[in-house]
Design a protein around this motif. Structure first.
Motif, PDB file in Angstrom:
ATOM      1  N   GLN A 221     -26.715  11.544   1.882  1.00  0.00           N
ATOM      2  CA  GLN A 221     -27.501  10.331   2.119  1.00  0.00           C
ATOM      3  C   GLN A 221     -27.485   9.453   0.868  1.00  0.00           C
ATOM      4  OE1 GLN A 221     -31.055  12.609   3.922  1.00  0.00           O
ATOM      5  NE2 GLN A 221     -31.284  10.490   4.593  1.00  0.00           N
ATOM      6  N   GLY A 222     -27.449   8.139   1.109  1.00  0.00           N
ATOM      7  CA  GLY A 222     -27.396   7.195   0.000  1.00  0.00           C
ATOM      8  C   GLY A 222     -25.994   6.701  -0.291  1.00  0.00           C
ATOM      9  N   PHE A 223     -25.054   6.870   0.673  1.00  0.00           N
ATOM     10  CA  PHE A 223     -23.694   6.349   0.495  1.00  0.00           C
ATOM     11  C   PHE A 223     -23.759   4.910   0.004  1.00  0.00           C
ATOM     12  CE2 PHE A 223     -20.093   3.987   2.437  1.00  0.00           C
ATOM     13  CZ  PHE A 223     -19.039   4.628   1.815  1.00  0.00           C
ATOM     14  N   PHE A 224     -23.110   4.654  -1.103  1.00  0.00           N
ATOM     15  CA  PHE A 224     -23.217   3.350  -1.771  1.00  0.00           C
ATOM     16  C   PHE A 224     -21.897   3.105  -2.476  1.00  0.00           C
ATOM     17  CE2 PHE A 224     -24.155   0.399  -5.096  1.00  0.00           C
ATOM     18  CZ  PHE A 224     -25.331  -0.263  -4.791  1.00  0.00           C
ATOM     19  N   THR A 225     -21.166   2.130  -2.009  1.00  0.00           N
ATOM     20  CA  THR A 225     -19.851   1.867  -2.575  1.00  0.00           C
ATOM     21  C   THR A 225     -19.700   0.381  -2.844  1.00  0.00           C
ATOM     22  OG1 THR A 225     -17.481   2.215  -2.234  1.00  0.00           O
ATOM     23  CG2 THR A 225     -18.785   1.673  -0.293  1.00  0.00           C
ATOM     24  N   LYS A 226     -18.838   0.047  -3.793  1.00  0.00           N
ATOM     25  CA  LYS A 226     -18.717  -1.349  -4.218  1.00  0.00           C
ATOM     26  C   LYS A 226     -17.380  -1.975  -3.869  1.00  0.00           C
ATOM     27  CE  LYS A 226     -22.127  -1.141  -7.911  1.00  0.00           C
ATOM     28  NZ  LYS A 226     -22.406  -1.187  -9.361  1.00  0.00           N
ATOM     29  N   LEU A 227     -16.308  -1.219  -3.920  1.00  0.00           N
ATOM     30  CA  LEU A 227     -14.993  -1.764  -3.598  1.00  0.00           C
ATOM     31  C   LEU A 227     -14.194  -0.730  -2.826  1.00  0.00           C
ATOM     32  CD1 LEU A 227     -14.001  -3.567  -6.922  1.00  0.00           C
ATOM     33  CD2 LEU A 227     -14.536  -4.652  -4.758  1.00  0.00           C
ATOM     34  N   ALA A 228     -13.134  -1.165  -2.169  1.00  0.00           N
ATOM     35  CA  ALA A 228     -12.262  -0.275  -1.409  1.00  0.00           C
ATOM     36  C   ALA A 228     -10.836  -0.785  -1.506  1.00  0.00           C
ATOM     37  CB  ALA A 228     -12.704  -0.213   0.052  1.00  0.00           C
ATOM     38  N   ASP A 229      -9.898   0.083  -1.221  1.00  0.00           N
ATOM     39  CA  ASP A 229      -8.522  -0.334  -1.003  1.00  0.00           C
ATOM     40  C   ASP A 229      -7.875   0.667  -0.057  1.00  0.00           C
ATOM     41  OD1 ASP A 229      -8.159   1.767  -2.888  1.00  0.00           O
ATOM     42  OD2 ASP A 229      -6.292   0.875  -3.587  1.00  0.00           O
ATOM     43  N   GLY A 230      -6.679   0.363   0.424  1.00  0.00           N
ATOM     44  CA  GLY A 230      -6.019   1.223   1.385  1.00  0.00           C
ATOM     45  C   GLY A 230      -4.661   1.669   0.884  1.00  0.00           C
ATOM     46  N   ARG A 231      -4.192   2.793   1.436  1.00  0.00           N
ATOM     47  CA  ARG A 231      -2.908   3.318   1.002  1.00  0.00           C
ATOM     48  C   ARG A 231      -2.184   3.961   2.185  1.00  0.00           C
ATOM     49  NH1 ARG A 231      -3.069   7.357  -3.957  1.00  0.00           N
ATOM     50  NH2 ARG A 231      -3.224   9.016  -2.405  1.00  0.00           N
ATOM     51  N   ILE A 232      -0.865   3.841   2.160  1.00  0.00           N
ATOM     52  CA  ILE A 232      -0.019   4.507   3.144  1.00  0.00           C
ATOM     53  C   ILE A 232       0.749   5.606   2.418  1.00  0.00           C
ATOM     54  CG2 ILE A 232       1.893   4.246   4.770  1.00  0.00           C
ATOM     55  CD1 ILE A 232       0.981   1.328   5.155  1.00  0.00           C
ATOM     56  N   ASP A 233       0.419   6.859   2.693  1.00  0.00           N
ATOM     57  CA  ASP A 233       1.086   7.992   2.049  1.00  0.00           C
ATOM     58  C   ASP A 233       2.357   8.392   2.787  1.00  0.00           C
ATOM     59  OD1 ASP A 233      -0.792   8.304  -0.034  1.00  0.00           O
ATOM     60  OD2 ASP A 233      -2.147   9.353   1.318  1.00  0.00           O
ATOM     61  N   ASP A 234       2.352   8.248   4.115  1.00  0.00           N
ATOM     62  CA  ASP A 234       3.514   8.608   4.925  1.00  0.00           C
ATOM     63  C   ASP A 234       3.570   7.670   6.124  1.00  0.00           C
ATOM     64  OD1 ASP A 234       5.503   9.664   6.491  1.00  0.00           O
ATOM     65  OD2 ASP A 234       4.715  11.713   6.507  1.00  0.00           O
ATOM     66  N   PRO A 235       4.426   6.655   6.101  1.00  0.00           N
ATOM     67  CA  PRO A 235       4.452   5.661   7.189  1.00  0.00           C
ATOM     68  C   PRO A 235       4.878   6.247   8.537  1.00  0.00           C
ATOM     69  CG  PRO A 235       6.271   5.316   5.661  1.00  0.00           C
ATOM     70  CD  PRO A 235       5.387   6.337   5.035  1.00  0.00           C
ATOM     71  N   LYS A 236       5.420   7.468   8.534  1.00  0.00           N
ATOM     72  CA  LYS A 236       5.865   8.082   9.785  1.00  0.00           C
ATOM     73  C   LYS A 236       4.817   9.013  10.398  1.00  0.00           C
ATOM     74  CE  LYS A 236      10.733   7.977   8.373  1.00  0.00           C
ATOM     75  NZ  LYS A 236      11.963   8.800   8.113  1.00  0.00           N
ATOM     76  N   ALA A 237       3.697   9.178   9.723  1.00  0.00           N
ATOM     77  CA  ALA A 237       2.710  10.168  10.157  1.00  0.00           C
ATOM     78  C   ALA A 237       1.558   9.578  10.944  1.00  0.00           C
ATOM     79  CB  ALA A 237       2.171  10.919   8.942  1.00  0.00           C
TER      80      ALA A 237
ATOM     81  N   PRO B  24       0.795  -1.233   0.000  1.00  0.00           N
ATOM     82  CA  PRO B  24       0.000   0.000   0.000  1.00  0.00           C
ATOM     83  C   PRO B  24       0.826   1.281   0.000  1.00  0.00           C
ATOM     84  CG  PRO B  24      -0.015  -1.002   2.177  1.00  0.00           C
ATOM     85  CD  PRO B  24       0.661  -1.984   1.263  1.00  0.00           C
ATOM     86  N   ARG B  25       2.146   1.163  -0.078  1.00  0.00           N
ATOM     87  CA  ARG B  25       2.983   2.362  -0.188  1.00  0.00           C
ATOM     88  C   ARG B  25       3.117   2.829  -1.639  1.00  0.00           C
ATOM     89  NH1 ARG B  25       8.055  -0.245   2.720  1.00  0.00           N
ATOM     90  NH2 ARG B  25       7.367  -1.832   1.211  1.00  0.00           N
ATOM     91  N   VAL B  26       2.708   1.975  -2.580  1.00  0.00           N
ATOM     92  CA  VAL B  26       2.770   2.344  -4.002  1.00  0.00           C
ATOM     93  C   VAL B  26       1.788   3.483  -4.288  1.00  0.00           C
ATOM     94  CG1 VAL B  26       2.276   1.513  -6.343  1.00  0.00           C
ATOM     95  CG2 VAL B  26       3.551   0.067  -4.738  1.00  0.00           C
ATOM     96  N   ASN B  27       2.216   4.438  -5.099  1.00  0.00           N
ATOM     97  CA  ASN B  27       1.386   5.583  -5.493  1.00  0.00           C
ATOM     98  C   ASN B  27       1.083   6.508  -4.317  1.00  0.00           C
ATOM     99  OD1 ASN B  27      -0.051   7.057  -7.548  1.00  0.00           O
ATOM    100  ND2 ASN B  27      -1.974   6.239  -6.766  1.00  0.00           N
ATOM    101  N   ALA B  28       1.984   6.580  -3.359  1.00  0.00           N
ATOM    102  CA  ALA B  28       1.770   7.436  -2.188  1.00  0.00           C
ATOM    103  C   ALA B  28       1.470   8.863  -2.619  1.00  0.00           C
ATOM    104  CB  ALA B  28       3.004   7.401  -1.295  1.00  0.00           C
ATOM    105  N   ASN B  29       0.400   9.425  -2.051  1.00  0.00           N
ATOM    106  CA  ASN B  29      -0.066  10.785  -2.338  1.00  0.00           C
ATOM    107  C   ASN B  29      -0.464  10.985  -3.799  1.00  0.00           C
ATOM    108  OD1 ASN B  29       0.365  12.068   0.317  1.00  0.00           O
ATOM    109  ND2 ASN B  29       2.514  11.604  -0.101  1.00  0.00           N
ATOM    110  N   GLY B  30      -0.556   9.899  -4.548  1.00  0.00           N
ATOM    111  CA  GLY B  30      -0.861   9.995  -5.961  1.00  0.00           C
ATOM    112  C   GLY B  30      -2.345  10.035  -6.253  1.00  0.00           C
TER     113      GLY B  30
END
Length: 710
Positions: free
Chosen positions: A653-669, A270-276
């Motif tokens: 209202q009506g939040f509706f999502t199908k997929l998710a992923d996670g990212r680490i932009d700054d591992p020290k923060a 999840p560090r790939v594409n940090a802040n991208g």
């Protein structure tokens, strides 16, 4: 309340009397209601003063305090929303200021219920009793003979209707006047399900259920809502760690175009594409891929090229006038960009269409392609493309097999792809390094049929066809195909799930599958099949934690895990084709929320489109945490130490999502340097709060140490 404001280390701070510190980029204070401080309510700050509309949502603590952290400099409208309350007036504020807010009680139970998640409304549907199944068709009870059980009816409501629309949202539970004014409610529902460019999909789902019975069922529901009937259950306010949530959102795309999902990083790092940038997949709606730059708070688009000018367009789909857009055909996509995945170099791979469905000759019977010799394929409704943001270049993989969801194996090279439905009953893969180096679609791909080892000899050999009875001396081919797909984190197997009763003569719909490729997958791959236990059915979406445990949401209203290490008996042989092996491998977690009346209370009316496992603690709830996209309750639902954390997104209202992923932009923060990314997934974002002015959004979800952390 008294506050003391001062300058410290070049930061403007306001410190309310109870010790809360409000930094130069924060807005904070206390929310009071009719009886004092309001705990577990949301405070929303929104601005149009940035390149794209931007909003942030937090939750008050047990003393009614709130703090909205890290706001870009702009003027914000700030207000309160909470169960039992009326939305407060919007107050303008700048970051760095203390802002106390007052909320009033909802004017009535009906007014309060308008803020409930959609499932509290659609759980009012009167599900036909078990005695009505199997359906007896048009000349009987109107329920299609396709529907063998009450579970199949509910499964279709959730996976053919709720999976594209937030059923209980105001845009669904209230029939538009343009359809209702000259019609009875049954006719109004018939008209509304024929409107827009998705009418074919809706007709297919209704036809599968039995059109008359389904429309009468929905019409009865909206008639009761219009007459003033209210949900029989009430949602609770956020509690415990749910109050530590921070949700940031950016508008992107347009109100006319919808999103299926998107991607922010590489699933294995999840560090790939940090802040991208975060990329969306707009499916049938457009060829313009929406993108958000979360650093500069701007949105833009990238045009997906279509190689063949004869590629079909969604503009050609049949449709009737819409209550929202009239005769305007708002979808105009040819690429059918369904699902996106990022590789270790930050390239974005899409399941995408680039030509008409007819396959090239190397896919068909008579070809020398190793996979075509085993399972020749005539058509592929969707193929594969890849975008390199470093060069702004596109390439297209001309796959023989259809593509739907996609996921990289842990080797970082092999991209496995599901088909979505049975279609030709194969699983495909692409060797991405070979393709990127050579551009050779034929040499870079392969596929295999799904074969079960029903003769129990541990290898693949002669097999009977999908419609043939099991022969204990042979293996058996299934027509089922993977919908969700996930390569194993612990070995070379690939897991998938199928929602319906596709192949299997099972009394419960849906199953998960484990494919073991072997040394020459087209000829050696074998598949194991596992049906959920009694009372649990129809998995949709799949992921795996780092221990090899599979997680999947079920239409029965559960989040389920399957741990193959717990299996005690044989996993092949004649019984393997039934899928009813290893019941001990399953663990069920009931989704919170009401159940349809008359149905087993061990399940829930809640429903999730898909599920993602946060392997690397990008959200902040720990490693290996499964998170379901429970669009029924308009939330993200995580299983932590056997308990469910329900992260509701209350605005719009009506939040509706199908997929998710996670990212680490700054591992020290700490918590500020990481987060979960997801985005609008409904096909009708204009059904939600804001109507035709409401654009799809990217959501960043974070968990901080406490509700006042900044």
């Amino acid at each position: 309340m008294k506050t003391a404001c001062f300058v410290l280390a070049a930061a403007f701070l306001c410190t309310p009397a109870y010790g809360q510190k409000i930094g130069a980029s924060d807005i904070g204070g206390v929310v009071t209601g009719p009886k004092g401080p309001e705990a577990g309510v949301w405070v929303i700050a929104e601005t149009t003063g940035l390149p794209t509309r931007y909003a942030k949502v937090v939750v008050t603590d047990d003393k009614g305090r709130y703090l909205i952290p890290e706001l870009p400099r702009a003027v914000y409208n700030v207000w309160v929303r909470g169960y039992g309350l009326a939305d407060s007036a919007k107050t303008q504020a700048l970051p760095g200021k203390a802002l106390n807010l007052k909320a009033a009680a909802a004017a009535s139970e009906k007014a309060a219920a308008e803020l409930y998640p959609g499932m509290y409304w659609y759980s009012m549907l009167k599900i036909p009793p078990k005695s009505e199944f199997p359906g007896t068709g048009d000349k009987g009870n109107g329920i299609s003979t396709n529907i063998k059980s009450q579970e199949q009816w509910v499964d279709t409501v959730k996976n053919a209707c709720q999976s594209c629309h937030a059923l209980g949202s105001a845009g669904i539970r209230k029939v538009p006047e343009v359809f209702a004014k000259d019609s009875n409610s049954f006719q109004a529902w018939a008209k509304r399900t024929q409107s827009g460019q998705a009418m074919t999909n809706m007709a297919t789902g209704l036809g599968y259920m039995g059109i008359d019975a389904a429309l009468k069922n929905f019409a009865d529901w909206t008639d009761r809502v219009a007459a003033g009937e209210l949900p029989f259950a009430k949602p609770r306010r956020p509690e415990g760690i749910e109050r530590n949530v921070v949700v940031t959102m950016w508008d992107f795309s347009t109100p006319q175009h919808y999103l299926h999902d998107g991607i922010s990083s590489y699933q294995h790092d999840p560090r790939v594409n940090a802040n991208g940038p975060i990329y969306g997949a707009p499916e049938e709606s457009t060829d313009n891929i929406p993108v958000v730059d979360p650093v500069k708070n701007r949105a833009y688009t990238i045009k997906h090229p279509v190689k063949n000018p004869e590629t079909p367009s969604s503009k050609e789909l049949p449709g009737q006038p819409s209550a929202y857009w009239g005769d305007n055909k708002i979808w105009d996509g040819s690429s059918s960009l369904h699902n996106a995945m990022m590789d270790a170099q930050g390239r974005v791979w899409f399941s995408a269409r680039s030509r008409p469905a007819a396959n090239p000759d190397f896919c068909k019977k008579g070809s020398d392609h190793p996979s075509a010799k085993v399972a020749p394929l005539e058509n592929s409704p969707r193929q594969l493309s890849v975008y390199d943001p470093k060069t702004d270049k596109w390439m297209h993989v001309d796959t023989c097999f259809g593509t739907h969801h996609l996921y990289f194996a842990k080797d970082g090279d092999t991209l496995w792809l599901s088909q979505g439905g049975p279609q030709s009953g194969v699983i495909g893969w692409v060797k991405t390094k070979k393709f990127l180096e050579s551009g050779d679609s034929k040499a870079s791909q392969g596929w295999t049929p799904i074969i079960v080892d029903t003769n129990g000899n541990g290898k693949r050999d002669e097999y009977v066809g999908p419609n043939d009875a099991v022969d204990p001396t042979k293996d058996k081919r299934l027509t089922a195909a993977f919908y969700g797909i996930i390569p194993s984190t612990v070995d070379d197997s690939v897991w998938g799930q199928s929602m319906g009763t596709g192949f299997a003569r099972m009394d419960q719909p849906g199953f998960v599958m484990r494919l073991v490729p072997g040394p020459n997958p087209a000829e050696t791959a074998l598949t194991e099949v596992y049906v959920p236990p009694e009372g649990a059915w129809s998995p949709r979406g799949i992921d795996m934690d780092l221990n090899g445990v599979v997680w999947t949401p079920l239409a029965s209203g559960h989040i389920a895990s399957f741990d193959r290490r717990k299996c005690k008996g044989p996993l092949n042989g004649p019984q393997a084709a039934t899928g009813k092996l290893c019941p001990e491998g399953w663990t069920l977690f009931r989704m919170p929320g009401p159940q349809f009346k008359g149905l087993d209370e061990s399940g829930s009316a809640n429903n999730a489109y898909y599920l993602w496992v946060d392997r690397y603690n990008t959200l902040g709830l720990g490693r290996n945490v499964p998170i379901a996209m429970t669009n029924g309750s308009e939330s993200l639902m995580a299983v932590v130490d056997g308990k469910i954390i329900d992260i509701r997104v209350p605005y719009p209202q009506g939040f509706f999502t199908k997929l998710a992923d996670g990212r680490i932009d700054d591992p020290k923060a700490g918590w500020k340097g990481k987060g979960l990314f997801t985005m609008s997934g409904t096909r009708t974002v204009f059904h939600n709060e804001g109507g035709t002015a409401n654009s799809p959004k990217v959501y960043k979800v974070q968990i901080r140490p406490n509700p006042l952390a900044n």
